[in-house]
Scaffold this motif. Structure first.
Motif, PDB file in Angstrom:
ATOM      1  N   ALA A 193      40.493   8.493  78.069  1.00 29.97           N
ATOM      2  CA  ALA A 193      39.258   8.028  79.616  1.00 29.97           C
ATOM      3  C   ALA A 193      39.738   8.928  81.028  1.00 29.97           C
ATOM      4  O   ALA A 193      41.073   9.316  81.429  1.00 29.97           O
ATOM      5  N   THR A 194      38.608   9.407  81.275  1.00 29.67           N
ATOM      6  CA  THR A 194      38.730  10.134  83.030  1.00 29.67           C
ATOM      7  C   THR A 194      37.505   9.888  83.457  1.00 29.67           C
ATOM      8  O   THR A 194      36.432   9.739  83.102  1.00 29.67           O
ATOM      9  N   PRO A 195      38.138   9.096  84.707  1.00 36.17           N
ATOM     10  CA  PRO A 195      39.266   8.562  84.829  1.00 36.17           C
ATOM     11  C   PRO A 195      39.730   7.893  84.033  1.00 36.17           C
ATOM     12  O   PRO A 195      39.126   6.462  84.250  1.00 36.17           O
ATOM     13  N   SER A 196      41.303   7.671  84.555  1.00 38.12           N
ATOM     14  CA  SER A 196      41.993   6.678  84.323  1.00 38.12           C
ATOM     15  C   SER A 196      42.937   5.478  85.240  1.00 38.12           C
ATOM     16  O   SER A 196      43.765   6.791  86.194  1.00 38.12           O
ATOM     17  N   ALA A 206      30.662   7.427  86.627  1.00 38.90           N
ATOM     18  CA  ALA A 206      30.942   6.962  85.310  1.00 38.90           C
ATOM     19  C   ALA A 206      32.307   7.738  84.813  1.00 38.90           C
ATOM     20  O   ALA A 206      33.301   8.320  85.035  1.00 38.90           O
ATOM     21  N   THR A 207      32.640   7.241  83.758  1.00 41.36           N
ATOM     22  CA  THR A 207      33.584   7.168  82.605  1.00 41.36           C
ATOM     23  C   THR A 207      33.880   8.407  81.644  1.00 41.36           C
ATOM     24  O   THR A 207      32.658   7.728  80.508  1.00 41.36           O
ATOM     25  N   THR A 208      34.629   9.372  81.533  1.00 45.64           N
ATOM     26  CA  THR A 208      34.300  10.837  80.464  1.00 45.64           C
ATOM     27  C   THR A 208      35.054   9.661  79.097  1.00 45.64           C
ATOM     28  O   THR A 208      36.306   9.985  79.328  1.00 45.64           O
ATOM     29  N   PHE A 209      34.718   9.784  78.319  1.00 46.04           N
ATOM     30  CA  PHE A 209      35.367   9.240  77.061  1.00 46.04           C
ATOM     31  C   PHE A 209      35.467  10.257  75.885  1.00 46.04           C
ATOM     32  O   PHE A 209      34.221  10.947  75.124  1.00 46.04           O
TER      33      PHE A 209
END
Length: 938
Positions: A424-427, A434-437
């Protein structure tokens, strides 16, 4: 050290390829000689039997040679006293037979000076080289000096050399015990004669047993170092031997055979062997056998002795091999029962070498016969089922190899479940952003992943699909995220993670500003604008400015203004603060340049201060300059004139004022200049009128004597003296005061009065006469000075008034009048109304020309004043006049008058008449006024 010949122990020779020596003996003592070309000595090695001294960097090399492929390199201590010294034993003294020493040497370029900085290299004979570099005594045969000369024993020059070039030498050494002399004959480069030199022999000449080559403080290369006896007598034998096997190994019996040794004029009767290179001859016989316990290179020396006791030595190197045992190849495979898709590990750690180590592992992993992988452990992924061969080849440190081969059986693989993994980014994730998985780390060991499914809110249901997805958490807190992955066979793998969603952090603002100018002038107002600053998640609340770089706050607000009064570089810092208290700072540099108007005003004021400092009375130049500076500054600020116009006006004021400064410096601060009227003429008039008064007293006296009636001869003398005296007076007065000033009649009157009083007895002493002369002279000076000043002012008015108009005062000859006119004309009001006339550069050039003219005229005038003073101080006629009047002897009268008047007329008149007199002084003042006027009109 003085030892009896024949009692020295023979030390032996080193690893020479061959030795051929000849010579005779004295008292049966042997001379083995030396013949070393280094060809059989290993590179990096050192000749057996030779000894090192000094620096230790001495070895055989293949990079330089005169003949063959190798030479001995000696590298001396850099800049120090130690030298690289190679001592080669020659096995005894040659006695009285001649010995030829030959070889070749290449000297390197000069290094740092040391305590041997006058030499490149030397060849010497030594008595003892076993105890150290300074032990024993020596005879220098040849020295190579750093100046490029070759010098013999005793210092005589026998040839030249060049660094970096080989030179061969042949030196014949002849010891004559009867004469107590040593004779040395030199040849270079194959026959070029260097001459012969003879030196006194020393008591130790019979004890020489080493030939020494020395490098000095430089690198030298030595090739073919030879020492041979020449002449008749017994010929020494030739030493030679063979050995077998030619390439022995450890524990092999090596047979050494000296049957090839010979003696041309007799027979070989003795064989001595040094089989390990330690210098000790520990075996005898024509044939000997030796084995070696370890591999390596061993120098073996044979010394043969003929039936006349002469000896010869030769040395060869025996290379003994180690007797290698081949390595043993072995490896393991894991896993032992692989299936398709497995990664096999091949491990050769079990391979070994019983007498060394394995240096290389090579693998054939596909059975095609090519060894295409290296390393002790290698891996290979199996893609197909079946049986295939794997081969290993190992090589030990001696080059021996061994091979082994094994078969591998690979079975069909059962489907294996995929592995789920994600990042997960950011962590940690941030609420509202928004979080990117990303599930790219998930994998299927025997296939590929066909589907990615995500539960992003922890409710157990699929929210979205895809390898990489985005999601925004609305609130902070813990949340469970689950990923399911499915492979091509339908098998599912999953992973579950709990993430802590963080509160969003405040983003700091950015500070950005610009200025209306980066290089303002002193006194100019600069505007600074920070409107380009921003806060990405709010608004900027404060703008704080440090405008001078001193760390203090000078202003606040988005846009500010500041005026820099002084030139220099100033650091400007802006700090902005957002609603959350976050700050950002940026800085820049403002370069404030000198305001040209301010700079010129400062220069103008300094010139005025210097003028007031050197003037006797106060001209008020400083006050005038200050008033003008303020007036022009105010006029610029009010917009009445441009700054460039004010600059040009002040440049003219400063330039014109410099003319006044130069005038004062050249005419000097005399007290007679009080009120700044140019009364320097009075300084000149005083000695002039005094001298003229005394001369006219003589003239009057002559007239009285002539009127009383004297002899014709005396009358003629007196008449001549009278004429010359009158001419002298007229010349002096005309030269000093100018033709317009009539002083003759005033001086005549006063002189007649004084003479009348002398005749009547009213003045009966020299002191009385002197006092009367001084009073009369002062009356004349008062009258003449008034005429001089009037004449000067009239000349000034005539020269300047037509140009200057009504601005010339009532005393135009004074410096003050000129300055008043100058500053009254160059004012902001007149400049604003009429502008500046002409060209400012031309105005400044005219002022410079005026200063040069003033210097020239002042020099002439001052010279005249000094001449007048010198005559007035050193010679007075008063006493002579008094004696003349009371002396009854007319001959004495004639002699006195003649000597005095002729002296004055012949020398002093010339000095007084060479200057410009009052004309020069008037011209100085005219030039001063014209210089000011030209500074105005440009």
């Amino acid at each position: 050290m003085n030892r009896q010949f024949g009692r020295r122990a023979f030390l032996g020779l080193g690893a020479a390829a061959s030795v051929a020596v000849g010579g005779t003996t004295v008292g049966r003592a042997s001379f083995s000689g030396l013949d070393q070309d280094f060809e059989s000595v290993s590179v990096g090695g050192y000749p057996g039997g030779w000894r090192k001294d000094g620096a230790t960097e001495q070895a055989v090399v293949s990079e330089r040679s005169h003949s063959g492929g190798r030479s001995l390199r000696l590298k001396g201590g850099h800049g120090g006293c130690w030298e690289a010294i190679a001592n080669a034993p020659i096995g005894g003294h040659p006695g009285e037979t001649a010995v030829r020493f030959s070889g070749a040497v290449l000297p390197g370029a000069a290094g740092s000076f040391g305590c041997h900085d006058k030499r490149y290299a030397r060849v010497q004979l030594r008595t003892d080289a076993g105890g150290g570099w300074s032990d024993g005594s020596n005879r220098t045969l040849l020295t190579m000096h750093r100046d490029g000369t070759l010098r013999a024993a005793g210092g005589g020059e026998v040839g030249t050399f060049s660094p970096g070039e080989w030179i061969s030498y042949d030196i014949t050494y002849q010891y004559d015990a009867t004469a107590g002399e040593v004779t040395l004959e030199y040849e270079f480069d194959g026959g070029s004669s260097g001459g012969t030199t003879t030196v006194d022999a020393a008591s130790w000449e019979t004890d020489l047993s080493y030939l020494t080559v020395r490098s000095g403080d430089f690198t030298t290369y030595w090739d073919s170092v030879v020492a041979k006896a020449v002449g008749g007598g017994n010929q020494v034998p030739e030493a030679a031997f063979q050995f077998a096997p030619s390439s022995p190994t450890v524990a092999d019996d090596v047979v050494f055979d000296a049957s090839d040794a010979s003696d041309a004029d007799g027979s070989v009767v003795g064989y001595a062997w040094d089989l390990d290179g330690d210098g000790d001859y520990d075996a005898t016989g024509e044939t000997v056998v030796r084995s070696y316990d370890s591999g390596g290179e061993y120098p073996v020396s044979l010394r043969v002795t003929d039936d006349d006791g002469a000896t010869a030595v030769t040395t060869r190197t025996v290379a003994v091999g180690s007797g290698n045992t081949a390595p043993s190849a072995s490896f393991q495979i894991a896993p032992q029962s692989p299936t398709v898709g497995d990664t096999l590990t091949f491990d050769a750690s079990g391979a070994e070498d019983p007498d060394g180590s394995i240096r290389r592992y090579e693998w054939d992993l596909d059975g095609d016969g090519d060894y295409d992988e290296t390393g002790r452990i290698v891996e290979r992924t199996v893609e197909n089922s079946g049986t295939f061969d794997v081969a290993l080849r190992v090589t030990d440190d001696d080059g021996a190899t061994d091979r082994t081969r094994r078969s591998v059986s690979v079975g069909e693989a059962e489907n294996r479940a995929p592995t789920a993994a994600f990042e997960a980014t950011p962590s940690p994730p941030v609420a509202g952003s928004a979080t990117t998985f990303d599930a790219s780390a998930a994998e299927d060991p025997d296939g590929s992943i066909a589907r990615y499914e995500w539960d992003l809110d922890g409710d157990g249901s699929v929210d979205t699909t895809g390898q990489s997805v985005e999601y925004t958490f609305e609130e902070a807190g813990d949340v469970t995220v689950t990923l399911w992955v499915t492979d091509g066979e339908g098998t599912v793998g999953s992973t579950e993670r709990t993430l802590s969603v963080a509160e969003p952090e405040n983003e700091p603002p950015s500070a950005v500003f610009d200025s209306s100018t980066a290089e303002p002038q002193a006194g100019e107002t600069v505007r600074f604008d920070a409107s380009a600053s921003n806060d990405p998640d709010g608004e900027i609340q404060q703008y704080r400015w440090d405008l001078t770089g001193d760390g203090t706050r000078d202003a606040t607000g988005q846009a500010v203004e500041y005026t820099y009064e002084s030139p220099g570089e100033y650091t400007v810092r802006l700090t902005v603060v957002d609603a959350a208290g976050a700050k950002a700072t940026s800085s820049g540099t403002i370069t404030v340049t000198e305001n040209p108007l301010s700079s010129l005003k400062s220069a103008h004021l300094k010139t005025a201060e210097r003028v007031d400092e050197i003037s006797v009375a106060n001209l008020g130049a400083t006050a005038k300059a200050q008033q003008a500076n303020r007036a022009f500054t105010d006029a610029v600020e009010r917009g009445e004139i441009e700054q460039g116009t004010a600059i040009d006006a002040i440049r003219r004021l400063d330039s014109g004022l410099s003319v006044t400064e130069d005038t004062l410096e050249h005419i000097g601060p005399a007290e007679e200049l009080s009120g700044n009227r140019v009364d320097l003429t009075q300084e000149m008039a005083l000695p002039t009128i005094n001298t003229s008064m005394e001369l006219l007293l003589t003239v009057v006296s002559i007239a009285k004597k002539v009127s009383k009636g004297v002899g014709l001869g005396t009358k003629a003398v007196l008449s001549t003296a009278k004429s010359k005296a009158k001419d002298a007076v007229k010349t002096i007065l005309t030269g000093m005061l100018g033709r317009k000033i009539d002083a003759m009649s005033k001086i005549n009157y006063e002189a007649n009065t004084i003479v009348g009083e002398i005749v009547n007895g009213g003045l009966d002493t020299v002191a009385a006469v002197n006092e009367a002369v001084e009073e009369a002279a002062q009356r004349v000076i008062d009258s003449v000075a008034t005429s001089i000043q009037y004449y000067a002012e009239t000349r000034m008015a005539t020269g300047v008034t037509p140009l200057a108009g009504s601005f010339v005062g009532s005393t135009p000859a004074s410096l003050e009048a000129g300055l008043n006119f100058f500053y009254a004309y160059l004012t902001p009001e007149r400049v604003a109304e009429n502008g500046l006339r002409g060209d400012t550069n031309a105005a400044m050039s005219a002022a410079t020309d005026a200063s040069h003219s003033i210097a020239s005229e002042a020099e002439d005038t001052q010279g005249i004043i000094e001449d007048a003073k010198e005559f007035g101080d050193s010679f007075s006629l008063t006493e002579s006049v008094y004696r003349l009047w009371n002396d009854p002897s007319l001959w004495e009268v004639a002699k006195t008058i003649g000597s005095v008047v002729l002296f004055v007329a012949g020398g002093v008149v010339d000095a007084f008449a060479t200057g410009g007199g009052i004309g020069a002084l008037v011209k100085i003042n005219v030039t001063h006024h014209l210089g000011l006027f030209n500074a105005i009109r440009g």
